[in-house]
Scaffold this motif. Structure first.
Motif, PDB file in Angstrom:
ATOM      1  N   ARG A 212      -5.066 -21.292  -7.524  1.00 30.41           N
ATOM      2  CA  ARG A 212      -5.323 -19.891  -7.201  1.00 30.41           C
ATOM      3  C   ARG A 212      -5.803 -19.738  -5.765  1.00 30.41           C
ATOM      4  NH1 ARG A 212     -10.709 -17.920  -9.368  1.00 30.41           N
ATOM      5  NH2 ARG A 212     -11.260 -19.204  -7.584  1.00 30.41           N
ATOM      6  N   ASP A 213      -6.733 -20.609  -5.366  1.00 29.92           N
ATOM      7  CA  ASP A 213      -7.270 -20.543  -4.008  1.00 29.92           C
ATOM      8  C   ASP A 213      -6.197 -20.859  -2.964  1.00 29.92           C
ATOM      9  OD1 ASP A 213      -9.662 -19.887  -5.181  1.00 29.92           O
ATOM     10  OD2 ASP A 213     -10.621 -21.826  -4.801  1.00 29.92           O
ATOM     11  N   ALA A 214      -5.335 -21.816  -3.260  1.00 29.27           N
ATOM     12  CA  ALA A 214      -4.243 -22.153  -2.339  1.00 29.27           C
ATOM     13  C   ALA A 214      -3.292 -20.973  -2.184  1.00 29.27           C
ATOM     14  CB  ALA A 214      -3.499 -23.387  -2.832  1.00 29.27           C
ATOM     15  N   LEU A 215      -3.005 -20.292  -3.284  1.00 27.85           N
ATOM     16  CA  LEU A 215      -2.151 -19.105  -3.216  1.00 27.85           C
ATOM     17  C   LEU A 215      -2.806 -18.016  -2.380  1.00 27.85           C
ATOM     18  CD1 LEU A 215       0.335 -17.465  -4.105  1.00 27.85           C
ATOM     19  CD2 LEU A 215      -0.962 -16.810  -6.155  1.00 27.85           C
ATOM     20  N   ALA A 216      -4.099 -17.797  -2.586  1.00 33.05           N
ATOM     21  CA  ALA A 216      -4.819 -16.773  -1.815  1.00 33.05           C
ATOM     22  C   ALA A 216      -4.821 -17.104  -0.328  1.00 33.05           C
ATOM     23  CB  ALA A 216      -6.254 -16.643  -2.332  1.00 33.05           C
ATOM     24  N   LYS A 217      -5.057 -18.375   0.023  1.00 32.48           N
ATOM     25  CA  LYS A 217      -5.053 -18.776   1.434  1.00 32.48           C
ATOM     26  C   LYS A 217      -3.687 -18.556   2.066  1.00 32.48           C
ATOM     27  CE  LYS A 217      -8.697 -22.213   0.971  1.00 32.48           C
ATOM     28  NZ  LYS A 217      -9.021 -23.651   0.949  1.00 32.48           N
ATOM     29  N   THR A 218      -2.634 -18.863   1.328  1.00 34.48           N
ATOM     30  CA  THR A 218      -1.275 -18.670   1.838  1.00 34.48           C
ATOM     31  C   THR A 218      -0.985 -17.193   2.052  1.00 34.48           C
ATOM     32  OG1 THR A 218      -0.524 -20.679   0.748  1.00 34.48           O
ATOM     33  CG2 THR A 218       1.165 -19.088   1.372  1.00 34.48           C
ATOM     34  N   VAL A 219      -1.389 -16.366   1.102  1.00 31.86           N
ATOM     35  CA  VAL A 219      -1.170 -14.922   1.230  1.00 31.86           C
ATOM     36  C   VAL A 219      -1.921 -14.378   2.440  1.00 31.86           C
ATOM     37  CG1 VAL A 219      -1.644 -12.682   0.156  1.00 31.86           C
ATOM     38  CG2 VAL A 219      -0.657 -14.531  -1.198  1.00 31.86           C
ATOM     39  N   TYR A 220      -3.182 -14.745   2.603  1.00 32.96           N
ATOM     40  CA  TYR A 220      -3.964 -14.260   3.746  1.00 32.96           C
ATOM     41  C   TYR A 220      -3.393 -14.764   5.066  1.00 32.96           C
ATOM     42  CZ  TYR A 220      -7.523 -12.176   0.785  1.00 32.96           C
ATOM     43  OH  TYR A 220      -8.177 -11.400  -0.115  1.00 32.96           O
ATOM     44  N   ALA A 221      -2.943 -16.016   5.107  1.00 36.85           N
ATOM     45  CA  ALA A 221      -2.359 -16.562   6.342  1.00 36.85           C
ATOM     46  C   ALA A 221      -1.084 -15.809   6.709  1.00 36.85           C
ATOM     47  CB  ALA A 221      -2.069 -18.051   6.174  1.00 36.85           C
ATOM     48  N   ARG A 222      -0.242 -15.550   5.728  1.00 35.39           N
ATOM     49  CA  ARG A 222       1.003 -14.817   6.009  1.00 35.39           C
ATOM     50  C   ARG A 222       0.716 -13.364   6.379  1.00 35.39           C
ATOM     51  NH1 ARG A 222       5.671 -17.068   1.936  1.00 35.39           N
ATOM     52  NH2 ARG A 222       5.534 -19.228   2.647  1.00 35.39           N
ATOM     53  N   LEU A 223      -0.272 -12.770   5.737  1.00 37.55           N
ATOM     54  CA  LEU A 223      -0.653 -11.404   6.077  1.00 37.55           C
ATOM     55  C   LEU A 223      -1.185 -11.344   7.502  1.00 37.55           C
ATOM     56  CD1 LEU A 223      -1.102  -8.443   5.297  1.00 37.55           C
ATOM     57  CD2 LEU A 223      -3.317  -9.121   4.359  1.00 37.55           C
ATOM     58  N   PHE A 224      -2.011 -12.313   7.894  1.00 33.04           N
ATOM     59  CA  PHE A 224      -2.536 -12.350   9.259  1.00 33.04           C
ATOM     60  C   PHE A 224      -1.406 -12.528  10.263  1.00 33.04           C
ATOM     61  CE2 PHE A 224      -4.327 -14.452  12.982  1.00 33.04           C
ATOM     62  CZ  PHE A 224      -5.335 -13.568  13.312  1.00 33.04           C
ATOM     63  N   ASP A 225      -0.465 -13.437   9.987  1.00 31.46           N
ATOM     64  CA  ASP A 225       0.679 -13.636  10.880  1.00 31.46           C
ATOM     65  C   ASP A 225       1.494 -12.357  11.005  1.00 31.46           C
ATOM     66  OD1 ASP A 225      -0.093 -16.257  11.248  1.00 31.46           O
ATOM     67  OD2 ASP A 225       1.405 -17.083   9.867  1.00 31.46           O
ATOM     68  N   TRP A 226       1.695 -11.663   9.885  1.00 30.05           N
ATOM     69  CA  TRP A 226       2.444 -10.396   9.912  1.00 30.05           C
ATOM     70  C   TRP A 226       1.706  -9.367  10.753  1.00 30.05           C
ATOM     71  CZ3 TRP A 226       0.979  -5.534   8.273  1.00 30.05           C
ATOM     72  CH2 TRP A 226       1.973  -4.576   8.271  1.00 30.05           C
ATOM     73  N   LEU A 227       0.382  -9.294  10.588  1.00 30.54           N
ATOM     74  CA  LEU A 227      -0.422  -8.327  11.333  1.00 30.54           C
ATOM     75  C   LEU A 227      -0.372  -8.606  12.837  1.00 30.54           C
ATOM     76  CD1 LEU A 227      -2.413  -5.954  11.269  1.00 30.54           C
ATOM     77  CD2 LEU A 227      -4.239  -7.622  10.964  1.00 30.54           C
ATOM     78  N   VAL A 228      -0.473  -9.872  13.216  1.00 25.14           N
ATOM     79  CA  VAL A 228      -0.391 -10.236  14.633  1.00 25.14           C
ATOM     80  C   VAL A 228       0.978  -9.874  15.188  1.00 25.14           C
ATOM     81  CG1 VAL A 228      -0.324 -12.206  16.230  1.00 25.14           C
ATOM     82  CG2 VAL A 228      -2.146 -12.024  14.536  1.00 25.14           C
ATOM     83  N   ASP A 229       2.037 -10.197  14.452  1.00 25.98           N
ATOM     84  CA  ASP A 229       3.389  -9.863  14.905  1.00 25.98           C
ATOM     85  C   ASP A 229       3.572  -8.359  15.036  1.00 25.98           C
ATOM     86  OD1 ASP A 229       6.218 -10.631  15.479  1.00 25.98           O
ATOM     87  OD2 ASP A 229       6.570  -9.470  13.641  1.00 25.98           O
ATOM     88  N   LYS A 230       3.096  -7.608  14.043  1.00 27.66           N
ATOM     89  CA  LYS A 230       3.214  -6.142  14.066  1.00 27.66           C
ATOM     90  C   LYS A 230       2.445  -5.563  15.253  1.00 27.66           C
ATOM     91  CE  LYS A 230       4.610  -2.598  11.527  1.00 27.66           C
ATOM     92  NZ  LYS A 230       6.009  -2.287  11.342  1.00 27.66           N
ATOM     93  N   THR A 231       1.249  -6.083  15.499  1.00 30.26           N
ATOM     94  CA  THR A 231       0.435  -5.616  16.621  1.00 30.26           C
ATOM     95  C   THR A 231       1.125  -5.919  17.948  1.00 30.26           C
ATOM     96  OG1 THR A 231      -1.585  -5.937  15.348  1.00 30.26           O
ATOM     97  CG2 THR A 231      -1.816  -5.777  17.734  1.00 30.26           C
ATOM     98  N   ASN A 232       1.629  -7.145  18.087  1.00 22.43           N
ATOM     99  CA  ASN A 232       2.314  -7.516  19.319  1.00 22.43           C
ATOM    100  C   ASN A 232       3.536  -6.648  19.570  1.00 22.43           C
ATOM    101  OD1 ASN A 232       0.497  -9.510  19.968  1.00 22.43           O
ATOM    102  ND2 ASN A 232       1.681 -11.133  18.999  1.00 22.43           N
ATOM    103  N   ARG A 233       4.285  -6.351  18.524  1.00 25.67           N
ATOM    104  CA  ARG A 233       5.479  -5.504  18.688  1.00 25.67           C
ATOM    105  C   ARG A 233       5.090  -4.067  19.041  1.00 25.67           C
ATOM    106  NH1 ARG A 233      10.374  -7.684  16.296  1.00 25.67           N
ATOM    107  NH2 ARG A 233       9.884  -9.708  15.383  1.00 25.67           N
ATOM    108  N   SER A 234       3.998  -3.569  18.484  1.00 26.88           N
ATOM    109  CA  SER A 234       3.601  -2.184  18.747  1.00 26.88           C
ATOM    110  C   SER A 234       3.071  -2.002  20.161  1.00 26.88           C
ATOM    111  CB  SER A 234       2.562  -1.712  17.729  1.00 26.88           C
ATOM    112  OG  SER A 234       1.337  -2.358  17.952  1.00 26.88           O
ATOM    113  N   VAL A 235       2.539  -3.064  20.752  1.00 26.56           N
ATOM    114  CA  VAL A 235       2.022  -2.985  22.113  1.00 26.56           C
ATOM    115  C   VAL A 235       3.173  -2.922  23.113  1.00 26.56           C
ATOM    116  CG1 VAL A 235       0.759  -4.305  23.858  1.00 26.56           C
ATOM    117  CG2 VAL A 235      -0.152  -4.107  21.563  1.00 26.56           C
ATOM    118  N   GLU A 236       4.339  -3.438  22.737  1.00 25.23           N
ATOM    119  CA  GLU A 236       5.504  -3.485  23.610  1.00 25.23           C
ATOM    120  C   GLU A 236       5.132  -4.094  24.944  1.00 25.23           C
ATOM    121  OE1 GLU A 236       7.525   0.256  23.870  1.00 25.23           O
ATOM    122  OE2 GLU A 236       7.310   0.601  21.740  1.00 25.23           O
ATOM    123  N   GLN A 237       4.783  -5.334  24.880  1.00 20.16           N
ATOM    124  CA  GLN A 237       4.259  -6.050  26.041  1.00 20.16           C
ATOM    125  C   GLN A 237       5.236  -5.994  27.218  1.00 20.16           C
ATOM    126  OE1 GLN A 237       2.854  -9.865  25.082  1.00 20.16           O
ATOM    127  NE2 GLN A 237       2.311 -10.396  27.147  1.00 20.16           N
TER     128      GLN A 237
END
Length: 108
Positions: A52-77
């Motif tokens: 269960r903990d491994a699944l939660a860590k994977t979900v949070y890691a992927r969510l964080f990666d998605w959030l960083v990617d979404k933020t970077n794209r919205s900034v239009e560097q």
């Protein structure tokens, strides 16, 4: 399942993962061994918690990666300068050598 509250939380998780609730329950509570045949083995409490903990860590890691990617794209560097967004996590703020204001392009 421990109680009705556990059943409700499992159903919410299954809905969020868009999967069958029984499949999620089996995945969290059973191990499959496959050499020449499939052997389903019930996990003990510690192994189920670790899964269960491994699944939660994977979900949070992927969510964080998605959030960083979404933020970077919205900034239009702009290729002429870097824009940095500080994110506070359990380790503190990251320190960058240079920060610039996007609107006036002045170094901050």
């Amino acid at each position: 399942m421990k109680d009705q509250n556990s059943v409700m939380h499992l159903q919410i998780d299954a809905d969020l993962f868009i999967c069958d609730v029984n499949l999620l329950l089996d995945t969290l509570c059973h191990a499959l061994n496959s050499n020449l045949c499939i052997i389903v083995k019930a996990l003990d409490c510690n192994a189920a918690v670790a899964g269960r903990d491994a699944l939660a860590k994977t979900v949070y890691a992927r969510l964080f990666d998605w959030l960083v990617d979404k933020t970077n794209r919205s900034v239009e560097q702009d290729l002429d300068f870097e824009i940095q967004i500080g994110v506070l996590d359990i380790y503190g703020f990251e320190c960058f050598k240079l920060n610039r204001c996007r609107s006036c392009r002045m170094q901050i």
